[in-house]
Design an enzyme around this catalytic site. Structure first.
Site, PDB file in Angstrom:
ATOM      1  N   GLY A 115      -3.613  84.765   3.265  1.00 22.31           N
ATOM      2  CA  GLY A 115      -2.297  84.313   3.696  1.00 22.31           C
ATOM      3  C   GLY A 115      -2.307  83.325   4.835  1.00 22.31           C
ATOM      4  N   ASP A 116      -3.462  82.751   5.163  1.00 23.76           N
ATOM      5  CA  ASP A 116      -3.560  81.707   6.178  1.00 23.76           C
ATOM      6  C   ASP A 116      -4.801  80.886   5.871  1.00 23.76           C
ATOM      7  OD1 ASP A 116      -3.443  80.225   8.692  1.00 23.76           O
ATOM      8  OD2 ASP A 116      -2.161  81.821   9.436  1.00 23.76           O
ATOM      9  N   ASP A 117      -5.433  80.278   6.881  1.00 24.10           N
ATOM     10  CA  ASP A 117      -6.616  79.465   6.625  1.00 24.10           C
ATOM     11  C   ASP A 117      -7.708  80.282   5.941  1.00 24.10           C
ATOM     12  OD1 ASP A 117      -5.556  77.156   7.829  1.00 24.10           O
ATOM     13  OD2 ASP A 117      -6.216  77.796   9.821  1.00 24.10           O
TER      14      ASP A 117
ATOM     15  N   SER B 259      -5.205  78.989  -0.380  1.00 27.30           N
ATOM     16  CA  SER B 259      -4.384  79.261   0.801  1.00 27.30           C
ATOM     17  C   SER B 259      -3.023  78.606   0.613  1.00 27.30           C
ATOM     18  CB  SER B 259      -5.057  78.727   2.067  1.00 27.30           C
ATOM     19  OG  SER B 259      -4.199  78.848   3.175  1.00 27.30           O
TER      20      SER B 259
END
Length: 528
Positions: A318-320, A351
């Site tokens: 849910g991010d990098d 991502s």
């Protein structure tokens, strides 16, 4: 287990050889043609001289005595060099390079009262097992198949945490315990960040933690470490947490780390945070979190680390996917630990809300000598990104991206110099980073909205950027999609889409075709 001895005493082979001497045709035994022939020769010898027969008998007796003496001394030597075992029966001794070395002990979590039913809390079992390994100065803890609920615990040096097939370590969920998160210890802020990343003051510890360690391995048969981060994400969105969330796995100030053949999933915060470590290898690892609704669940964050290899991994978070960091503003500058000598290759990343591979934005200790190659980024907001801001200081230098595939990406290549997020008001906006020597080679893909957006500024120009062998299929050809601002560099050979006017043009023989005088123009467009 028991003693290991080298025994060369009265072996069946020796007995067989003695028997062979006694029963061979030459010794006077056996029938058949060979036997009769030798009987005649012995008879002739006896007829020649009785004294000759006595000499042969004496020689035979001396030889027999010598063989017996040799066997007896061999047994004595074997017994002399047999060492008592150095560890319990679980750790047999082995011989290496002429010396006796004790193999590290192997423990099963169930030996310490562990119950893998997904309901019983196993923190005490993990703590006791790690303590036993520390007491023996090393060992392996096997987590067998089952669901092993636990609160946070620490690792120790010279330890292997081995997750068998079907094993799943489960972090205690916040919604199942008191509101004060009493099972999760509070730790001091990271010195290069000034305070917890989300709140001032302490931060929550990680589910699996280690610091000031050597020779740590987390591996297995694709077992899982599951942070069960859903309750953390809910509390974060409701703004009811008082401290910064902790990573799933965090190793600090440690060396010789190997993480392989496991799955990490649903971290409360960053998934795998390697902080101020050296000589790290992460391979054959799967990292998962929901692509939306799982805030800040970075996959792998090497932070102020040296000599790191990340290879053969799959990351969907849910991010990098991967974020290389080295401290935040004045705190990172003071700590002064760069991230350097990092290789990322053969990795697939998704991502939806951030980037496949990022550098920064916390990079105030410096980032250099990074190779990102053979990476496939799909269904993501951004492909590869460098982000920084005034106040960060330090540098991002000698970064090579090679053989990158971009599939259904909003912005493929990003350099952003105004990522203005700061720990407090104590940063100095006049302290600016240097961004230089960045190369992009063999960049291909399709379904990309904006292939390149390099946004330098008058204060933070981007220097010596190189593009070579690039061809990216576009979603929309109506807009200018190779965007630059305050960029100096070159394009070598064929590059598609048409590069910005800021860059010099060279042919494949690296001969200058056209030199740009427009490095400082800007055509950044965020409207699409």
């Amino acid at each position: 287990m028991g003693e290991t001895a080298v025994a060369v005493a009265s072996s069946p082979r020796a007995a067989a050889s003695v028997g062979a001497v006694a029963s061979s045709p030459r010794a006077g035994g056996g029938g058949g043609r060979g036997g009769g022939h030798h009987h005649r020769r012995w008879g002739a010898a006896a007829a020649i001289s009785p004294s000759y027969r006595a000499v042969l008998l004496a020689l035979w007796l001396v030889g027999f005595a010598l063989v017996f003496l040799w066997q007896s001394t061999s047994v004595g030597r074997a017994r002399l060099y047999t060492r008592p075992p150095l560890l319990p029966k679980r750790a047999p001794s082995v011989q290496a390079m002429g010396q006796w070395v004790a193999a590290p002990p192997v423990y099963d979590l169930r030996e310490f009262g562990g119950v893998g039913d997904g309901r019983t809390l196993n923190t005490e079992a993990f703590v006791a097992a790690v303590a036993s390994i520390a007491e023996r100065d090393g060992g392996r803890l096997v987590v067998p198949a089952g669901r092993w609920l636990t609160a946070p615990f620490n690792l120790t040096s010279r330890m292997t945490l081995f997750l068998a097939a079907g094993a799943e370590i489960l972090g205690v969920q916040l919604l199942l315990i008191c509101k004060d998160e009493r099972y999760w210890p509070l730790m001091s802020p990271l010195p290069s960040y000034g305070y917890g990343r989300e709140h001032k003051g302490p931060r929550y510890g990680s589910l699996i933690h280690g610091q000031d360690l050597k020779d740590v391995t987390i591996t297995g048969q694709n077992g899982t470490i599951n942070g069960q981060g859903q309750s953390w994400w809910i509390k974060f969105r409701k703004k009811v947490l008082n401290y910064t969330r902790g990573p799933l796995v965090q190793l600090m100030r440690s060396s010789n780390i190997t993480i392989s053949n496991i799955t990490l999933r649903d971290s409360p915060f960053w998934t795998l945070h390697i902080y101020d470590c050296k000589d790290v290898t992460i391979s054959e690892t799967t990292i998962l979190a929901p692509i939306v609704g799982a805030p800040n669940t970075d996959g792998i964050d090497p932070d102020s680390c040296e000599n790191v290899v990340i290879k053969n991994c799959y990351i969907s978070v849910g991010d990098d996917g991967i974020a290389i960091k080295s401290g935040w503003d004045q705190y990172g500058i003071a700590y002064g630990r760069p991230s350097t000598n990092i290789t990322i290759h053969n990795v697939t990343i998704r991502s939806m809300v951030s980037a496949g591979v990022s550098i920064g934005s916390e990079m105030s200790g410096g980032v250099s000598n990074v190779l990102v190659e053979n990476v496939h980024i799909w269904d993501s907001r951004r492909g590869v990104r460098i982000k920084t801001a005034p106040g960060r200081g330090a540098y991002v230098s000698n970064i090579a991206y090679r053989n990158i595939t971009l599939e259904h990406i909003r912005v493929g290549i990003v350099i952003k110099t105004d990522y203005n997020e700061h720990p407090d008001e104590g940063f100095d906006p006049k302290v600016v980073p240097i961004i230089e020597n960045i190369s992009y080679t063999s960049i291909h893909g399709h379904g990309v909205r904006v292939p390149v957006r390099i946004q330098g500024s008058a204060e933070i120009p981007v220097k010596n950027v190189t593009f070579h062998d690039m061809s990216v299929g576009l979603v929309d050809r109506k807009h200018h999609v190779f965007q630059c601002s305050f960029v100096q560099g070159q394009v070598i050979g064929y590059v598609f889409p048409v590069p910005c006017k800021n860059l010099d043009l060279y042919n494949e023989r690296r001969e200058l075709v056209k030199q740009s005088a427009l490095q400082n123009i800007s055509d950044i467009d965020y409207s699409f």
